[in-house]
Scaffold this motif. Structure first.
Motif, short mmCIF file in Angstrom:
data_model
loop_
_atom_site.label_atom_id
_atom_site.label_comp_id
_atom_site.label_asym_id
_atom_site.label_seq_id
_atom_site.Cartn_x
_atom_site.Cartn_y
_atom_site.Cartn_z
N GLY A 79 0.67 -1.21 -0.07
CA GLY A 79 0.17 0.06 0.08
C GLY A 79 0.88 1.40 -0.03
N ALA A 89 -5.91 -4.18 -10.96
CA ALA A 89 -6.48 -4.26 -9.76
C ALA A 89 -5.59 -3.79 -8.70
CB ALA A 89 -6.46 -5.93 -9.50
N VAL A 90 -4.39 -3.47 -9.03
CA VAL A 90 -3.73 -2.94 -7.76
C VAL A 90 -4.03 -1.50 -7.91
CG1 VAL A 90 -1.46 -2.00 -7.39
CG2 VAL A 90 -1.74 -4.40 -7.96
N ARG A 139 -7.10 -0.93 -5.90
CA ARG A 139 -6.85 -0.95 -4.56
C ARG A 139 -6.14 0.24 -4.19
NH1 ARG A 139 -1.98 -4.00 -1.13
NH2 ARG A 139 -2.47 -2.94 0.66
N SER A 182 -7.75 2.95 -1.32
CA SER A 182 -7.22 3.67 -0.02
C SER A 182 -7.16 5.05 -0.17
CB SER A 182 -5.97 2.95 0.07
OG SER A 182 -5.86 1.91 -0.47
N ILE A 241 -11.65 -7.82 -6.38
CA ILE A 241 -11.77 -7.68 -4.74
C ILE A 241 -11.31 -8.99 -4.20
CG2 ILE A 241 -12.88 -6.67 -2.93
CD1 ILE A 241 -12.40 -4.51 -4.76
N LEU A 249 -7.71 -9.65 -4.25
CA LEU A 249 -7.02 -8.85 -3.43
C LEU A 249 -7.18 -9.38 -1.80
CD1 LEU A 249 -5.76 -6.83 -5.07
CD2 LEU A 249 -7.70 -5.15 -4.48
N LEU A 250 -8.41 -9.68 -1.53
CA LEU A 250 -8.57 -10.16 -0.10
C LEU A 250 -8.60 -11.50 0.18
CD1 LEU A 250 -11.96 -7.60 0.82
CD2 LEU A 250 -9.18 -7.29 1.51
N ARG A 257 -13.66 -0.92 2.57
CA ARG A 257 -12.40 -0.35 2.24
C ARG A 257 -11.49 -0.46 3.00
NH1 ARG A 257 -11.93 6.34 3.15
NH2 ARG A 257 -9.76 6.30 2.50
N ILE A 290 -9.44 -3.48 2.16
CA ILE A 290 -8.48 -3.45 1.13
C ILE A 290 -7.31 -2.87 1.42
CG2 ILE A 290 -8.53 -2.42 -1.14
CD1 ILE A 290 -11.67 -3.18 -1.45
N SER A 291 -7.37 -1.73 2.21
CA SER A 291 -6.24 -0.86 2.23
C SER A 291 -5.40 -1.64 3.27
CB SER A 291 -6.63 0.45 2.88
OG SER A 291 -7.89 0.95 2.50
#
Lengths: 202, 202, 202, 202
Positions: free
Chosen positions: C29, C107-108, C111, C115, C173, C176-177, D111, D114-115
């Motif tokens: 991040g 996707a990045v 993200r 944020s 998502i 990502l998660l 959110r 995700i961060s």
DNA sequence: GATGAATGAGGATTCATTCAT
DNA sequence: TATGAATGAATCCTCATTCAT
């Protein structure tokens, strides 16, 4: 095939850089001036700076010296050679000289010495020896000569040539700090000279 | 018994920090003083500095103000209230006041203003309004009063109260730069006062 | 032969730094990535970073833009130029495109925008204008063309091109998660396409 | 002498802090929110925060959990207990539930996950187990029940309950990022339900 | 329990200086 | 010589966390 223009610049470079640095330091002070800024003003690359001056401090010293070098001896010579009577000399050439100091590069040098001096005692010494000390000595000689000639009476003033400097100094600092609030430095100096003359005339 | 390294002293802190900063700035100037150095002198952590002063510049301003705040009005009041005749006042209380300036914190403030002033015009204004302007006005009033009383004659001096300041200024700068070369500032000031008196006495 | 630790590559640097930053941001991040970490990844000194990007935020923006710049127009062109019938296009090139998005740099970017977006509205706008808006418009055009050709019937779907995006978004998502819990994104997308086709075919 | 108000607050404190933190995180994200800011919002001193939550991360986890804790089971129960036919249920209670998600605290949690998720895998796991997994399972059960009842035919949809989630997810992200560009999420969800129904109805 | 002053590690940024070209 | 890309030590400032009161 000679390349005179190129040669000439190589010769002139140190002076050009020194001048640019002087201008930059005058505007922003030593600490706040970046070497790159000086380089830009001198129309030179950053790297080249370091060919002529090993460090920023060297450059600083060179700037101080280059200013000092110039017309230090002007006054001194005139004092020795003048044919005017002492009062006329004080009201004439000496007053003229004093009046142009506050607006001259010397003021910038003083500012720089005040900020950076404590870190460069040898520079301060240099300045003292070459400018202050000789200037004061010249004034003292001038007064003593007046005494010897019977134009002046013997007073403390010959022990305190700084009395001539004082209004000049004040004018310089005033210009530096309070440029907005006008002060007639010329008149201030004239009045000081009036006072001194009234005080020491035989 | 080692000092507890965690001490709560909210009340005293700003003054302590400000004093430490004054000392540090006096020694090394603003730019060359690290915030951490001030913290160490104040016996305080780096972080705490920023609790009391949002930035190094804020701290700087606070230092200037804290010095100015102090005995500005001393002279002014005395001038108004004295029962001495003008000459005695000049040779007495006024001379005393002038003589202590070059060694006082004011000299440090001047040095700081000279180096950093151009970047903080509002600080310079503040200093001018609160110190310089009021001091000069007091001197002018003093002279005019002398004239009205018949002690002094009317001269340019009342337009140039800076003539009183000039040797003080020179003394300050001299101390700052040429501490090694002694100069009897007291005598310099006395002589200037002599000269002024000789010049303006009725 | 050790790599020279001083290498001039002005041309390539911005891209290299941007790539390194992308990788670092992707892993940790924006906030948790130190500039120095990016520098290390790029094989570059901390200072050089600031030669190319004035602040960490500038770098961030550059990263977003550099990703967006790339194959945005790929799909759009294909949509316009294809000679396939609408159904075949959806099941073929369009499905392929959709399937590769969740694993792609986009996707990045999503993200990062989620944020940091609220702090950089102009970046979000930029992304919307250049990617989202154009992508959706292309889908709408594609559907309307199908209607005009008599392949599709008129439905709400042309007002909601987001229906194509929805499973792609969810896939992104999810990856990502919940990377640990496998989800067959491809099949998910195929099924959505099946559903859409069943719904809109004439 | 009991002091009920005080007591009550002591009881309520964690919730109050958690709520304040939720609001702050929602606005600025986790990294950009200072603990002090949360304290201020909660009307509590910074120190007290650390009495209830050992670190900022603990607080973060508590926030996520406190949101999740709430109406997770709402839908699940309704699914099991409804007496509506499957289509009516989907168009009624299920659609209603789906429509309120994008504007609900869940969106904020997403959110935040995700961060910050990649740094807190156990939180993501927690969220997955308690929300996602159970929600998806409920949807799958619902579809399978419809099949068993003869209302639905057997399709891939029961393997991809995410198809119900997809437009909800997209709606959430859209609100988060593109709040300025309106999107009728309700209608989007209705259309997805229309499509799903058209696809799976017997 | 409650407060908020105090701490200090961590991170962004600057800039004098070096060095490949 | 001349350039300016590249380096990294130095420094300001932030903020999670601790602790005297």
């Amino acid at each position: 095939m000679p390349e005179p223009r190129y040669q000439r610049r190589k010769q002139a470079r140190p002076q050009e850089i020194t001048d640019a640095a002087f201008a930059a330091f005058a505007e922003n002070g030593y600490a706040a001036t970046r070497v790159e800024e000086v380089a830009k003003r001198a129309g030179v690359s950053k790297g080249l700076m370091y060919l002529y001056f090993k460090t920023k401090e060297e450059l600083f010293k060179a700037v101080i010296r280059s200013v000092v070098m110039r017309r230090v001896d002007a006054l001194i010579e005139v004092v020795e050679d003048t044919e005017l009577c002492s009062e006329d000399f004080m009201r004439g050439p000496m007053a003229d000289f004093m009046k142009q100091v506050p607006g001259s590069p010397v003021a910038v040098v003083i500012r720089l010495l005040i900020s950076e001096g404590p870190r460069h005692p040898e520079l301060v010494d240099y300045y003292y020896e070459n400018v202050v000390s000789r200037g004061l000595a010249a004034i003292t000689r001038f007064i003593d000569r007046g005494v010897k000639r019977g134009e002046f009476r013997k007073t403390d003033v010959s022990d305190f040539p700084q009395l001539f400097l004082a209004p000049v100094m004040l004018g310089m600092i005033w210009k530096l700090l309070f440029a907005k609030r006008s002060l007639n430095t010329d008149k201030l100096i004239d009045t000081q000279i009036d006072m001194i003359l009234a005080y020491i005339k035989a």
